[in-house]
Design a protein around this motif. Structure first.
Motif, mmCIF file in Angstrom:
data_model
loop_
_atom_site.group_PDB
_atom_site.id
_atom_site.type_symbol
_atom_site.label_atom_id
_atom_site.label_comp_id
_atom_site.label_asym_id
_atom_site.label_seq_id
_atom_site.Cartn_x
_atom_site.Cartn_y
_atom_site.Cartn_z
ATOM 1 N N ALA A 64 0.835 -1.204 0.000
ATOM 2 C CA ALA A 64 0.000 0.000 0.000
ATOM 3 C C ALA A 64 0.869 1.254 0.000
ATOM 4 O O ALA A 64 0.566 2.245 -0.686
ATOM 5 N N ASP A 92 -1.405 3.988 -1.867
ATOM 6 C CA ASP A 92 -2.819 3.737 -1.595
ATOM 7 C C ASP A 92 -3.116 4.063 -0.139
ATOM 8 O O ASP A 92 -2.953 3.232 0.755
ATOM 9 N N ASP A 140 -5.944 4.633 1.491
ATOM 10 C CA ASP A 140 -7.032 3.878 2.125
ATOM 11 C C ASP A 140 -6.570 2.476 2.523
ATOM 12 O O ASP A 140 -6.944 1.960 3.585
#
Length: 289
Positions: free
Chosen positions: A186, A191, A193
């Motif tokens: 992530a 990313d 979220d």
């Protein structure tokens, strides 16, 4: 000479346990070695034949040596509370070597050692010797110059602080690795979220670059995690204090060691050692090959 060699052999039988005691007390691998060596010197100068329980005697001696070292730090204001991360113990991802298994018995992660750093020296000794190594309070009391009941209270106070501040870690290494890999993916993908999804809402990030920086909360830590996107860095998986972690490298060598504490399926703490001076002293030879 034969008697000295016999005594040295008996001492070596206890060295690994003594080093484990000293590491928990001091959070420093080099100082732990110094404390163990001092215990040997005291043994060699004593009437060893009069010692009925050598292991117990050595454990309390090492405890006393470490207590003096902690008090010396405090009196010199050498290391204010929370001023540094404890030394990480780094092992290959495929498992701990026997020496590290003894050193890290009962899951001594960096997050727990950080909490131990905040205890007063006598509290730390009572907690480490009794709760981690089963030393009776009758034996701890003379070391801290208190009654057994008062020594029990020291350990009780320390226990409450540890339980309130140190998250209960996930013990399944495969599960730890899944969570850490999701975090890294992530972070590298930007990313936000997905980062929030793997971070505990109350996650704490501690970064020691020579000065300590602490970041609290998932949103703030996720923002910091974007630093992992740097293209000039690569990472090597490793065990850091027996749990899933990583070493980050640049072209000229290691730039950071990251330890993760996974609790309840999420990252509860991230501890980063990025002090160039301390990184240069790390033994990374076990990761070769």
């Amino acid at each position: 000479m034969a008697e000295h060699e016999f005594l040295a052999e008996r001492f070596e039988e206890h060295r690994a346990r003594l080093r484990a005691v000293a590491y928990r007390m001091l959070g420093s691998l080099s100082e732990a070695e110094d404390a163990v060596q001092e215990a040997w010197l005291r043994l060699s100068r004593s009437d060893a034949a009069a010692v009925t329980n050598l292991g117990g005697w050595l454990t309390t001696v090492v405890g006393r040596v470490c207590l003096d070292m902690l008090r010396s730090r405090t009196s010199r204001n050498e290391q204010p509370l929370d001023a540094r991360l404890p030394d990480p113990v780094i092992s290959p991802e495929d498992g701990l070597d026997p020496e590290h298994e003894v050193l890290l018995a009962d899951s001594v992660g960096l997050a727990l050692l950080v909490v131990l750093e905040t205890l007063a020296p006598a509290e730390r000794l009572a907690f480490v010797l009794h709760d981690m190594f089963g030393v009776p309070f009758d034996d701890i009391a003379p070391v801290v110059d208190r009654s057994p009941a008062a020594a029990r209270q020291l350990a009780s106070r320390a226990r409450r602080r540890v339980r309130g501040a140190a998250p209960v870690p996930e013990t399944d290494t495969a599960r730890q690795r899944q969570v850490v890999d999701a975090f890294l993916a992530a972070a590298r993908g930007g990313d936000f979220d997905a980062l929030l999804a793997v971070l505990d809402p109350d996650v704490v990030l501690r970064a020691d670059t020579g000065a300590m920086r602490v970041v609290h909360g998932a949103t703030a830590v996720a923002g910091q995690a974007m630093l992992f996107r740097r293209p000039d860095r690569f990472a090597m998986r490793a065990l850091v204090n027996g749990t899933a972690g990583m070493i980050s490298f640049a072209a000229d060598g290691p730039v950071s060691v990251l330890g993760f504490t996974i609790s309840g399926g999420k990252i509860a703490a991230i501890d980063i050692l990025a002090d160039p001076e301390r990184l240069a002293r790390l033994d990374l030879t076990l990761l070769d090959g």
